[in-house]
Enzyme design. Structure first.
Site, short mmCIF file in Angstrom:
data_model
loop_
_atom_site.label_atom_id
_atom_site.label_comp_id
_atom_site.label_asym_id
_atom_site.label_seq_id
_atom_site.Cartn_x
_atom_site.Cartn_y
_atom_site.Cartn_z
N LYS A 137 -73.08 62.16 -86.29
CA LYS A 137 -72.10 63.08 -86.88
C LYS A 137 -72.75 64.06 -87.85
O LYS A 137 -72.27 65.17 -88.02
CB LYS A 137 -70.95 62.31 -87.54
CG LYS A 137 -70.08 61.61 -86.50
CD LYS A 137 -68.63 61.45 -86.90
CE LYS A 137 -67.86 60.92 -85.69
NZ LYS A 137 -66.48 60.56 -85.95
N LYS A 194 -70.97 59.06 -74.37
CA LYS A 194 -69.63 58.48 -74.57
C LYS A 194 -68.55 59.54 -74.45
O LYS A 194 -68.73 60.67 -74.90
CB LYS A 194 -69.59 57.88 -76.00
CG LYS A 194 -68.33 57.11 -76.33
CD LYS A 194 -68.28 56.71 -77.81
CE LYS A 194 -67.42 57.64 -78.63
NZ LYS A 194 -67.03 57.13 -79.95
N LYS A 238 -63.21 61.98 -78.31
CA LYS A 238 -62.03 62.84 -78.43
C LYS A 238 -62.36 64.19 -79.05
O LYS A 238 -61.61 65.15 -78.89
CB LYS A 238 -60.90 62.12 -79.18
CG LYS A 238 -61.15 61.75 -80.63
CD LYS A 238 -59.83 61.35 -81.29
CE LYS A 238 -59.76 59.90 -81.72
NZ LYS A 238 -60.46 59.61 -82.99
P1 ATP Z 1 -64.55 60.92 -82.47
O1 ATP Z 1 -64.82 61.64 -81.20
O2 ATP Z 1 -63.71 61.69 -83.44
O3 ATP Z 1 -65.76 60.31 -83.08
P2 ATP Z 1 -63.64 58.61 -81.03
O4 ATP Z 1 -63.14 59.16 -79.74
O5 ATP Z 1 -64.93 57.89 -81.03
O6 ATP Z 1 -63.59 59.71 -82.12
P3 ATP Z 1 -62.32 56.71 -82.82
O7 ATP Z 1 -61.08 56.97 -83.56
O8 ATP Z 1 -63.57 56.78 -83.61
O9 ATP Z 1 -62.47 57.68 -81.56
O10 ATP Z 1 -62.21 55.31 -82.08
C1 ATP Z 1 -61.05 54.54 -81.92
C2 ATP Z 1 -61.37 53.33 -81.08
O11 ATP Z 1 -61.64 53.73 -79.73
C3 ATP Z 1 -62.60 52.55 -81.52
O12 ATP Z 1 -62.33 51.17 -81.39
C4 ATP Z 1 -63.68 52.97 -80.56
O13 ATP Z 1 -64.65 51.97 -80.38
C5 ATP Z 1 -62.88 53.17 -79.29
N1 ATP Z 1 -63.51 54.15 -78.41
C6 ATP Z 1 -63.70 55.46 -78.67
N2 ATP Z 1 -64.30 56.09 -77.64
C7 ATP Z 1 -64.47 55.14 -76.68
C8 ATP Z 1 -65.04 55.16 -75.36
N3 ATP Z 1 -65.51 56.28 -74.83
N4 ATP Z 1 -65.06 54.01 -74.65
C9 ATP Z 1 -64.57 52.85 -75.18
N5 ATP Z 1 -64.02 52.78 -76.41
C10 ATP Z 1 -63.97 53.89 -77.16
#
Ligand code: ATP
Ligand code: LTN
Length: 331
Positions: free
Chosen positions: A115, A197, A200
């Protein structure tokens, strides 16, 4: 253990429109604990401001994330659903745990490194100490189990280290939490860059399938998904695009990888991608409908937040009075 049941805690940031990674890796698994555990599911808005947010969007997404929890099957009567900033003990314990977390430990966190690269203009102290606040979220409720995707494993291990360190200094204070990471859907990959990964906040919208995307959008994104030139549906490390699509198909249909390989034997990727898109869109349709219904009644969402925060604060108070006494703060 605070109650007669074991405790589960998890959180999602209201920092964007949630993806099928958030759904399959995290939220979809939350409801499996609702019956046998005391469950706390939090919208972690304090975490979201480690990256700059537009105030009106943060507010809207906080409602939306709560509504999505509910639309994904979390009944507010069986789960404590709440907003992190409504329970000030999170920030309070977060500060305290900052003082039991080492600079070196935080420097090793890969999410911080990622980040700070992505937001080079805003590498703030909160982004750095984020894992100590996450530890506070978890330890505040004497949590036994934390369900998340695999990307949170490192943070969870740090939370365990912080709990053990505190317990060593002051005697038994915090339950040391275990992680719960679903083996099959722990990391859903980007559709455009299947070695990264699905996130979002990815600026490339074609890479990301969102829970609330329309069926047309979902079909279009899967049609464009990056695969390979082999034209064979087979799960393998050297076929990250196809393997990711198989994981998604498996998650929405329950079919095993062998069954999927058999189903698409001798058929091209075109058919396969359409089938994945259909399964995903159909699987998400009820969530989308329920979400729309819930978002139409803000007063109800606010009452869920309020009740959840009251309940959470009750449990948080017990831990905080113990922590204050152990540290030596005057009562
Ligand atoms: P950002 O893109 O803003 O970093 P993020 O998509 O990683 O956000 P978070 O709010 O940080 O989302 O994560 C919420 C939950 O979703 C956490 O438990 C995280 O481990 C899970 N998660 C996020 N992305 C994935 C993915 N691609 N596959 C599986 N689990 C995920
Ligand atoms: N760091 C997590 C969100 C999060 C969390 C938590 C998850 C904040 N506090 C406590 C589990 C338990 C993330 O970025 N996905």
């Amino acid at each position: 253990m605070l109650a007669d049941k074991k405790i589960v805690f998890s959180g999602v940031q209201p920092s964007g429109n949630l993806t099928i990674g958030n759904y399959l890796g995290a939220i979809k698994n939350f409801s499996r604990f609702s019956e046998d555990y005391k469950t706390f599911y939090c919208v972690v808005d304090l975490h979201a401001i480690t990256v700059r947010q537009v105030p009106a969007e943060l507010r809207r997404r906080t409602y939306e994330t709560l509504a999505l929890y509910m639309a994904c099957g979390l009944d507010e009567k069986k789960n404590t659903l709440f907003v992190q900033s409504h329970v000030p003990a999170h920030a309070e314990l977060g500060w305290i745990l900052d003082c039991y977390t080492m600079f070196g430990e935080l420097s090793r966190m890969t999410q911080f490194k990622d980040k700070s690269q992505k937001h080079a203009e805003n590498i703030n102290a909160g982004l750095f100490t984020y894992p100590a606040l996450m530890a506070a979220d978890i330890l505040l409720y004497q949590t036994d189990v934390v369900p998340t995707g695999v990307d949170q494993k490192q943070h969870l291990e740090l939370a365990r280290d912080i709990a053990e360190r505190f317990n060593q200094v002051y005697g038994d204070t915090f339950t040391v939490p275990e992680s719960y990471i679903p083996t099959d859907t722990m990391k859903i990959m980007s559709l455009q860059e299947p070695t990264a990964k699905m996130s979002k906040s990815d600026p490339n919208d074609n890479a990301v399938v969102r829970i609330l995307d329309s069926k047309d959008d979902i079909m279009r994104k899967f049609k464009k998904a990056v695969t390979d030139s082999e034209a064979s549906v087979r799960f393998s490390e050297d076929k990250p695009g196809v393997s990711n699509l198989m994981t998604i198909y498996h998650a929405f249909t329950g079919k095993s990888f062998e069954d999927i390989e058999r189903e698409f034997d001798g058929r091209g990727y075109g058919d396969f991608k359409m089938a994945v898109g259909e399964a995903c869109a159909d699987g998400l349709a009820p969530v989308r409908e329920e979400f729309a219904r819930l978002m139409a009644d803000k007063a109800h969402l606010e009452s869920v937040m309020k009740n959840g925060a009251d309940e959470a604060a009750y449990y948080a108070r017990k831990t905080m009075s113990k922590v204050r006494r152990k540290i030596g703060f005057v009562n």
